[in-house]
Write an enzyme that holds these catalytic residues in place. Structure first.
Site, mmCIF file in Angstrom:
data_model
loop_
_atom_site.group_PDB
_atom_site.id
_atom_site.type_symbol
_atom_site.label_atom_id
_atom_site.label_comp_id
_atom_site.label_asym_id
_atom_site.label_seq_id
_atom_site.Cartn_x
_atom_site.Cartn_y
_atom_site.Cartn_z
ATOM 1 N N GLY A 191 55.821 23.933 28.806
ATOM 2 C CA GLY A 191 54.972 23.125 29.687
ATOM 3 C C GLY A 191 53.913 23.952 30.400
ATOM 4 N N ALA B 207 58.985 23.713 31.660
ATOM 5 C CA ALA B 207 59.942 22.814 32.330
ATOM 6 C C ALA B 207 61.071 23.620 32.984
ATOM 7 C CB ALA B 207 60.525 21.850 31.305
ATOM 8 N N GLU C 208 51.218 23.986 28.036
ATOM 9 C CA GLU C 208 50.697 22.612 27.920
ATOM 10 C C GLU C 208 49.795 22.263 29.112
ATOM 11 O OE1 GLU C 208 54.771 21.170 27.033
ATOM 12 O OE2 GLU C 208 53.774 19.982 25.476
ATOM 13 N N GLU D 296 59.579 25.263 22.415
ATOM 14 C CA GLU D 296 60.490 24.121 22.564
ATOM 15 C C GLU D 296 61.467 23.951 21.402
ATOM 16 O OE1 GLU D 296 57.364 24.123 23.520
ATOM 17 O OE2 GLU D 296 57.107 22.958 25.366
HETATM 18 C C1 LIG Z 1 59.538 33.395 31.828
HETATM 19 C C2 LIG Z 1 60.232 34.535 31.161
HETATM 20 C C3 LIG Z 1 59.312 35.172 30.108
HETATM 21 C C4 LIG Z 1 60.497 35.620 32.231
HETATM 22 O O1 LIG Z 1 61.221 36.686 31.634
HETATM 23 P P1 LIG Z 1 61.811 37.895 32.465
HETATM 24 O O2 LIG Z 1 60.707 38.498 33.292
HETATM 25 O O3 LIG Z 1 62.523 38.786 31.503
HETATM 26 O O4 LIG Z 1 62.821 37.276 33.517
HETATM 27 P P2 LIG Z 1 64.109 36.384 33.267
HETATM 28 O O5 LIG Z 1 64.216 35.889 31.863
HETATM 29 O O6 LIG Z 1 65.264 37.137 33.831
HETATM 30 O O7 LIG Z 1 63.763 35.141 34.209
HETATM 31 C C5 LIG Z 1 63.576 35.307 35.598
HETATM 32 C C6 LIG Z 1 64.171 34.111 36.289
HETATM 33 O O8 LIG Z 1 63.364 32.986 35.970
HETATM 34 C C7 LIG Z 1 64.212 31.933 35.502
HETATM 35 N N1 LIG Z 1 63.491 31.114 34.545
HETATM 36 C C8 LIG Z 1 62.683 31.499 33.555
HETATM 37 N N2 LIG Z 1 62.218 30.457 32.886
HETATM 38 C C9 LIG Z 1 62.755 29.357 33.454
HETATM 39 C C10 LIG Z 1 62.640 27.974 33.201
HETATM 40 N N3 LIG Z 1 61.849 27.494 32.220
HETATM 41 N N4 LIG Z 1 63.331 27.139 33.986
HETATM 42 C C11 LIG Z 1 64.085 27.590 34.980
HETATM 43 N N5 LIG Z 1 64.229 28.908 35.280
HETATM 44 C C12 LIG Z 1 63.559 29.775 34.521
HETATM 45 C C13 LIG Z 1 65.377 32.690 34.846
HETATM 46 O O9 LIG Z 1 66.470 31.838 34.685
HETATM 47 C C14 LIG Z 1 65.587 33.777 35.850
HETATM 48 O O10 LIG Z 1 66.266 33.226 36.976
HETATM 49 P P3 LIG Z 1 67.434 34.035 37.724
HETATM 50 O O11 LIG Z 1 68.425 34.404 36.663
HETATM 51 O O12 LIG Z 1 66.736 35.232 38.292
HETATM 52 O O13 LIG Z 1 67.907 33.071 38.759
HETATM 53 C C15 LIG Z 1 61.554 34.156 30.487
HETATM 54 O O14 LIG Z 1 62.483 33.822 31.492
HETATM 55 C C16 LIG Z 1 61.446 33.011 29.545
HETATM 56 O O15 LIG Z 1 60.989 33.175 28.434
HETATM 57 N N6 LIG Z 1 61.919 31.836 29.972
HETATM 58 C C17 LIG Z 1 62.112 30.687 29.084
HETATM 59 C C18 LIG Z 1 60.889 29.874 29.049
HETATM 60 C C19 LIG Z 1 61.060 28.669 28.161
HETATM 61 O O16 LIG Z 1 61.827 28.603 27.238
HETATM 62 N N7 LIG Z 1 60.245 27.673 28.474
HETATM 63 C C20 LIG Z 1 60.197 26.416 27.738
HETATM 64 C C21 LIG Z 1 60.687 25.344 28.583
HETATM 65 S S1 LIG Z 1 60.837 23.865 27.657
HETATM 66 C C22 LIG Z 1 59.443 22.925 28.068
HETATM 67 O O17 LIG Z 1 58.586 23.425 28.747
HETATM 68 C C23 LIG Z 1 59.496 21.539 27.557
HETATM 69 C C24 LIG Z 1 58.328 20.570 27.686
HETATM 70 C C25 LIG Z 1 57.542 20.687 28.986
HETATM 71 O O18 LIG Z 1 57.406 20.742 26.622
HETATM 72 C C26 LIG Z 1 58.898 19.150 27.512
HETATM 73 C C27 LIG Z 1 60.082 18.877 28.406
HETATM 74 O O19 LIG Z 1 59.904 18.845 29.631
HETATM 75 O O20 LIG Z 1 61.171 18.700 27.852
#
Ligand SMILES: CC(C)(COP(=O)([O-])OP(=O)([O-])OC[C@H]1O[C@@H](n2cnc3c(N)ncnc32)[C@H](O)[C@@H]1OP(=O)([O-])[O-])[C@@H](O)C(=O)NCCC(=O)NCCSC(=O)C[C@@](C)(O)CC(=O)[O-]
Length: 280
Positions: free
Chosen positions: A129, A84, A132, A152
């Site tokens: 997501g 998400a 998922e 999450e």
């Molecule tokens: C993806 C890595 C591994 C890359 O890890 P990395 O390569 O070290 O890079 P980073 O962490 O610096 O991220 C790069 C850019 O991607 C963005 N970014 C990254 N993830 C997201 C995100 N989800 N939403 C929005 N932006 C995101 C992050 O903010 C950053 O943006 P910048 O600072 O350059 O502008 C790391 O950033 C990471 O672990 N992100 C967090 C992922 C996370 O926690 N995802 C769970 C989301 S909750 C969910 O999906 C809920 C759901 C679907 O089940 C139900 C609901 O909708 O509520």
């Protein structure tokens, strides 16, 4: 990429919805062997916001001629999807967040209900997501370097796009609970050991190439039989008794029995040649 893709269609229909005025975040192509390729391309993380979800739905709907569908990320090998869009989420009211999660969940179910096999080619991070989405596919090909998980609970929410239901069905209750409660990320190798992925590719290979090979193999089979068997497996898994489940198999068999493809399969076997299935 090993395969040259002949683009037969980019977008279904001429009328472009309003949300297509922004950069495409999800696109699709259909190869000459009728493999539908859905590409997630929303840098930096394929985060799923409103536009992403609308476009994903649209591309899924444009796949009715496909014999098999592959979901993959243009951001591989770094990321499949980070789930998400947490930045967009921070701007939503509670009601808006609730409505959006319902849409996410529904879209994943629509993906799961597509009549043809769907393969997720995971190469990179697939979390929340993002995982998922892959869980809603029928098959998952994962590269060893991938990281998959449901983080999450670290955000004080629960997986909301089917993860609490699909993960335990796939890998068992205990392992699913542990992954959801710790938010731990599995490597691709562990994901394959857990049975979360059906194929593991090493880091020199691309999961997309392996998914393509698998899809090519599936696309050569009788299209009615592939659809009927997907339906039978999914319906049968929902039924409680074996009697009901076997009735589902009977209904699926009744779909292939009157087809020309069935006769073509027998003729090809008799003549020692490759069958030419037309999906009729
Ligand atoms: C993806 C890595 C591994 C890359 O890890 P990395 O390569 O070290 O890079 P980073 O962490 O610096 O991220 C790069 C850019 O991607 C963005 N970014 C990254 N993830 C997201 C995100 N989800 N939403 C929005 N932006 C995101 C992050 O903010 C950053 O943006 P910048 O600072 O350059 O502008 C790391 O950033 C990471 O672990 N992100 C967090 C992922 C996370 O926690 N995802 C769970 C989301 S909750 C969910 O999906 C809920 C759901 C679907 O089940 C139900 C609901 O909708 O509520």
């Amino acid at each position: 990429m090993m395969y040259s893709l002949r683009v037969t269609r980019l977008l279904a229909g001429n009328k472009r919805p309003r949300w297509f005025s922004s950069e495409p975040q999800v696109t699709s192509t259909l190869t000459s062997s009728q493999i539908g390729l859905i590409t997630l391309n929303h840098p930096p993380a394929n985060a799923m916001g409103r536009v992403f979800l609308q476009q994903l739905k649209h591309e899924m709907k444009s796949m009715e001629d496909a014999r098999c569908i592959i979901l993959h990320s243009a951001l591989a090998p770094k990321v499949f999807s980070a789930g998400a869009d947490l930045k967009e989420r921070a701007t939503m009211t509670m009601e808006e967040a609730e409505a959006f999660v319902v849409q996410l969940r529904t879209t994943m179910q629509e993906l799961s209900n597509l009549p043809v096999p769907v393969i997720a080619a995971i190469d990179g991070v697939a979390v929340g997501g993002g995982l998922e989405l892959a869980l809603a596919a029928d098959l998952r090909v994962v590269s060893a370097r991938s990281k998959v998980g449901l983080p999450e609970t670290s955000l004080a929410i629960v997986p909301g796009a089917g993860g609490t239901q699909r993960l335990p069905r796939l890998i068992g209750e205990g392992r699913a609970k542990e992954l959801i409660w710790t938010g731990r990320r599995l490597s691709g190798v562990e994901a394959a050991e857990y049975g979360l992925a059906t194929r593991l590719v090493d880091n020199e290979e691309s999961s997309l190439d392996t998914a393509m090979q698998l899809a090519e193999e599936i696309a050569k089979k009788g299209p009615v039989a592939i659809r009927a068997s997907k339906w039978a497996i999914q319906e049968g898994m929902k039924k409680v008794s074996m009697e009901n489940a076997l009735e589902v198999e009977r209904q699926a068999y009744a779909r292939v029995l009157p087809t020309n493809d069935r006769l073509e399969g027998l003729a090809a076997f008799r003549e020692g040649r490759t069958p030419n299935y037309r999906g009729e």
